[in-house]
Every structure is written in C-alpha cells, then in structure tokens.
Enzyme design. Structure first.
Site, short mmCIF file in Angstrom:
data_model
loop_
_atom_site.label_atom_id
_atom_site.label_comp_id
_atom_site.label_asym_id
_atom_site.label_seq_id
_atom_site.Cartn_x
_atom_site.Cartn_y
_atom_site.Cartn_z
N GLY A 278 32.72 -21.03 -30.09
CA GLY A 278 31.86 -21.34 -31.23
C GLY A 278 31.04 -22.60 -31.11
N ARG A 323 28.74 -18.68 -25.76
CA ARG A 323 27.36 -19.17 -25.87
C ARG A 323 27.16 -20.49 -25.15
NH1 ARG A 323 24.70 -18.16 -30.67
NH2 ARG A 323 26.78 -17.60 -31.38
N TYR A 364 20.41 -13.02 -37.81
CA TYR A 364 20.99 -14.28 -38.30
C TYR A 364 19.93 -15.30 -38.71
CZ TYR A 364 24.88 -12.94 -35.12
OH TYR A 364 25.89 -12.32 -34.45
N CYS A 391 8.81 -0.96 -34.50
CA CYS A 391 8.27 -0.51 -35.78
C CYS A 391 9.07 -1.09 -36.94
CB CYS A 391 8.28 1.01 -35.81
SG CYS A 391 7.26 1.67 -34.52
N TYR A 421 24.31 -13.34 -26.32
CA TYR A 421 24.09 -12.45 -27.47
C TYR A 421 22.66 -11.91 -27.53
CZ TYR A 421 28.52 -14.62 -28.52
OH TYR A 421 29.82 -15.07 -28.43
C1 LIG Z 1 37.65 -14.86 -30.77
C2 LIG Z 1 36.37 -15.37 -30.25
N1 LIG Z 1 36.40 -16.25 -29.22
C3 LIG Z 1 35.25 -16.74 -28.70
C4 LIG Z 1 34.02 -16.36 -29.19
C5 LIG Z 1 32.80 -16.92 -28.55
O1 LIG Z 1 32.01 -17.63 -29.42
P1 LIG Z 1 30.78 -18.48 -28.83
O2 LIG Z 1 30.03 -17.57 -27.94
O3 LIG Z 1 30.02 -18.87 -30.04
O4 LIG Z 1 31.37 -19.64 -28.10
C6 LIG Z 1 33.95 -15.47 -30.28
C7 LIG Z 1 32.64 -15.07 -30.81
O5 LIG Z 1 32.48 -14.32 -31.70
C8 LIG Z 1 35.16 -14.96 -30.80
O6 LIG Z 1 35.15 -14.09 -31.81
#
Ligand SMILES: Cc1ncc(COP(=O)(O)O)c(C=O)c1O
Length: 464
Positions: A278, A323, A364, A391, A421
C-alpha cells in the site's frame, strides 16, 4: 495560486483540482525523476530515451500503445526493499500490481518472495520457477481448486480471510496429508487516507476479520484447533497509495496487541506478522513518497517498541509492496491521433489507447502526468485532457495536464508510473487489443515480455 492570479485566456480557462489552479511547470520538456523511471532521460535532440533507446525507435519496433518497463529500475527497487528490511524480514512482491514470467524470474534473482491472489497468478509464479515456499496465497474467496493447488504445491503461506476458509483450508490440507502454514488476515479499523475502493482496513468492507468485536480472536481460536493448519501469524493490509506512515503504525500496534492476547489466552506466541503493501508512489510531481528504508525503520521501531511493552519476542515482519516496486518502472507510450480545442474550455488530445490499458483514472480518479516525448518543444503550455479512443466519455487517461500548444497528430506522448495496475487491469473493451509489455534493460536490448494481443487472440475465445 488562485485561478484569477493566472493570465486569462482560453488556454487557461479551466481550473485544476477542485477549484485551485495549478500553474504549468516551468519547463514542459523537463522530466521529474520522482515520476519517471531511473534510466529515462531526454537526449540532445529532444527525444526521450529509456535504457539508451529513443522512444521513436521503440515505437517503430514495438508499436503503440505499449508499456515500456525499465528493467534495471525494477531490479534496483527490489534490492532497495530487500536491503531496507534485511535478513530478519521478508518482502513479498504483490503480483496483482503486474505479473509475468519475466517478473517472477527477476524477483527470484533479486531474492524477493511473491504474493499471489488467484489461481492464474499462482500458475504464473509456479510456471516461471518461483519456489512454492516463497509464495503466499491471498484472496477473500479462494476456490477449492485454488486452495488445493496451493497446498499441493507447498506454498509458504495461505492468508485466511473468513471463518469458512479456515475450515476449508484445514480440510483440504488434512485430505492431502499436509499441515498448511497460514496467517489470519485481520481488519484493524484504520481509515487509510486514500480512495474508498483501495482502502481495506476500515471495518465495513469485504476483506479480513475484524479485531473490533472479537472476530479476529475467534478466528485464531478456531484455527489453532485444526490439525491441518499451522497458524504462524497475523496479516493486515490497510489500503493502497498511502503516504502517511501513521496508519501503518496504528495497524502494527493493533496487530501486536492481538499477538499479546493470543499469548495470554492460548499460551502461544505467533512468530510472524505481515503488514501488507500500500505504499504510495509519485504519479505527479505533487506526490512525495517514502523510501523503503524509511518505511522499514518506522515499522521495525513500532513493532519492537510494542513487543517490548507487551513482553513479546519480536516476530518476523513481512510486507507486500506491489505498486511501490513496479509502478514507477514503466511508462505507457501512445501516439496522438486527434487534437480538439473546445474554445473557452480545454483541449482534448486523443491517443491510440485509453481506459482499456489504464482504467485507474476512470475507476479511482487517479492522477497521472504526461509528456511529449518524441521531440522537445518551446511552444507555450496548453491545458489538456488526454483521452483514449473508447466509446465512453469517462475514457480519460490524464484528466488535467499541460502539453506544449503545438502538440499534433503523430506526436508520441508518454504517461509515466503505469507499471502497476495498468496492464494487470487491462481489458478488451471495444475489442481493444491489450498492449505489449516491453522490458528495456540498461544495455538497451529491449524485448517483449508480454506480447501484444492480436485479433486472432480475440477470435480464438469467441467459439459461438
Ligand atoms: C493483501 C494485499 N497485499 C498487498 C497489496 C499491494 O498493494 P500495493 O500495490 O498498493 O503495494 C494489496 C493490494 O491490493 C493487497 O490487497
């Protein structure tokens, strides 16, 4: 800066970001290194290069739209996470951000583990040779087939997400004569400061078992009784694209509290905690992400302090960045098809991709940057919306940006920070052919790692 503080005129007639005006960057040809991957630069002719290869050459060879992934940047980010957390912790790359066989091989070589959340991701990981013990399986509704395959393969952990799943995994493991290592995913009640659809630790959502109200404690009670399960830890993931470490600190504190309660009730000290992924990245120059070593230090400090207060041994910590590893390493290259000026409003620049290769803006309200990359320009800045060819009027790639006012059909635009993503959430909407992912190493020997879809690919599935 207020809107009225800027010179009036149709090119500046709109406001950015809910009423406050963002001025154009001082130099539209400059590439902010926080937003672009490490080997990206603009050469003396004004053309942008990655791994020493010009985007015009790459477009010629691989076509557009296409994702170009800076391989040495990806590997460097893996190492930065690995080194920041050190041998006493585990880094699991979150495959949902983007997964392919090449990515799995790089992760293996850079000594990272892998978090998968579906049978397809598991199959890719195993096919590309990731040792099963370095794989974690996630998901809020894993199928019996997915669980069976994971247990048979010997994955290092399955993260349990519901009371039903505790029993389901235990039965499958027992039937296969195995004892499966598991963690329990808990929701810690933290409101991560991010978009609602990507915040995952407040209580009213589908993931995990809540600490509040005792569901998580009950899940531990049930899991500890089942022979097919070896409960090794507690898992928490609070959301995505988060910059503020405070949410992680609260989460770590609450997870350690649960470990203490488990010790008090069952006499068992669970040896692992996972604090999820996250961590935010820079999509625009306004974003200021934390570095892996800052994150590691903050998490280690809080866990160590809380464990000392509770009289617990410090558990093995793991994290799951997706990410933050792959996001900044890629850009999407598009060709401009049309430029439509709406007098007094804005200019729409249409490119040859759109919501089928990047759904995040529509889904988002994600913000992105964009640059003219096939040449430099000294033309005045023009406020634009970069849109796709689908479209849908919501088919927006970059909602508000500045490009040189001489941008024209045939120019190449690149949108940075599309490694996460984007290809993994790509669709065939309007029967679009999903773009290729091209890895560009430092020596410039670019190669396709996920090929472009063809009309034959589309028609192969259409068996009616
Ligand atoms: C359980 C879990 N771990 C890790 C991630 C990876 O999140 P990020 O790509 O934002 O680091 C997610 C993303 O949804 C997740 O649900």
């Amino acid at each position: 800066m207020s809107r009225s503080a800027h010179p009036a005129g149709p090119r500046y007639a709109d406001v950015l970001h809910e009423g406050h005006y963002t001025p154009p960057p001082a130099d539209l040809n400059a590439l902010d290194p926080r937003v672009w991957s490490r080997t990206v630069t603009r050469n003396a002719d004004g053309v942008v290069t990655v791994g020493g290869r010009s985007v015009t050459e790459l477009a010629e060879e691989f076509g557009t739209p296409a994702y170009f992934l800076d391989e040495s940047d990806f590997r460097a980010r893996c190492r930065a996470w690995r080194d920041a957390f050190g041998p006493e912790a585990d880094v699991f790359y979150a495959g949902k951000a983007f997964l392919s066989r090449a990515i799995v091989r790089w992760l293996k070589e850079e000594d990272l583990n892998l978090d998968v959340c579906s049978g397809g991701e598991l199959a890719t990981a195993l096919d590309a040779g990731m040792p099963a013990e370095r794989i974690a399986l996630h998901g809020n509704n894993k199928s019996t087939e997915e669980i069976t395959r994971a247990v048979e393969a010997g994955v290092g952990r399955i993260v349990l997400d519901s009371f039903q799943e505790i029993v389901r995994v235990a039965h499958i493991a027992e039937r296969l004569g195995k004892r499966q290592r598991v963690q329990i995913r808990v929701t810690v009640g933290v409101e991560a400061h991010t978009h609602e659809f990507i915040a995952t630790a407040h209580e009213d959502q589908k993931f995990g078992l809540a600490l509040a109200g005792g569901q998580a404690a009950e899940a531990v009670r049930r899991a500890l009784k089942l022979d097919g399960l070896e409960l090794v830890g507690i898992h928490s993931h609070i959301g995505s694209q988060i910059f503020d470490m405070a949410g992680f600190e609260v989460s770590a504190r609450r997870v350690v509290q649960l470990l203490a309660e488990v010790r008090d009730e069952h006499g068992v000290e669970l040896p692992e905690i996972d604090l999820g992924g996250g961590l935010g990245i820079a999509y625009t120059s306004e974003d200021d992400p934390r570095e892996p070593h800052e994150i590691a230090t903050a998490l280690r400090t809080i866990v160590t302090r809380e464990c000392a207060a509770a009289g617990l041994a410090v558990p093995r910590i793991s994290v799951e960045p997706g990410r933050a590893i792959v996001g900044p390493t890629a850009f999407t290259l598009y060709e401009v098809g049309t430029v439509k000026e709406l007098p007094g409003l804005r200019t729409y620049v249409s490119v040859d991709g759109g919501m089928s290769d990047n759904i995040r803006t529509a889904l988002y309200d994600a913000e992105y940057s964009v640059a003219l990359v096939s040449r430099s320009s000294t033309a005045e800045p023009m406020q634009v919306r970069v849109v796709g060819k689908h479209c849908e009027s919501g088919d927006i790639v970059v909602r508000d940006a500045f490009l040189p006012s001489d941008v024209a059909p045939g120019d190449l635009l690149a949108v940075p920070a599309t490694g996460a993503y984007c290809r993994s959430m790509a669709s065939n909407y309007n029967h679009a052919l999903r773009p290729p992912v091209v890895a560009v190493p430092e020596d410039g020997k670019a190669r396709v790692i996920v090929r472009r879809e063809t009309e034959e690919d589309l028609l192969r599935l259409d068996v009616g």
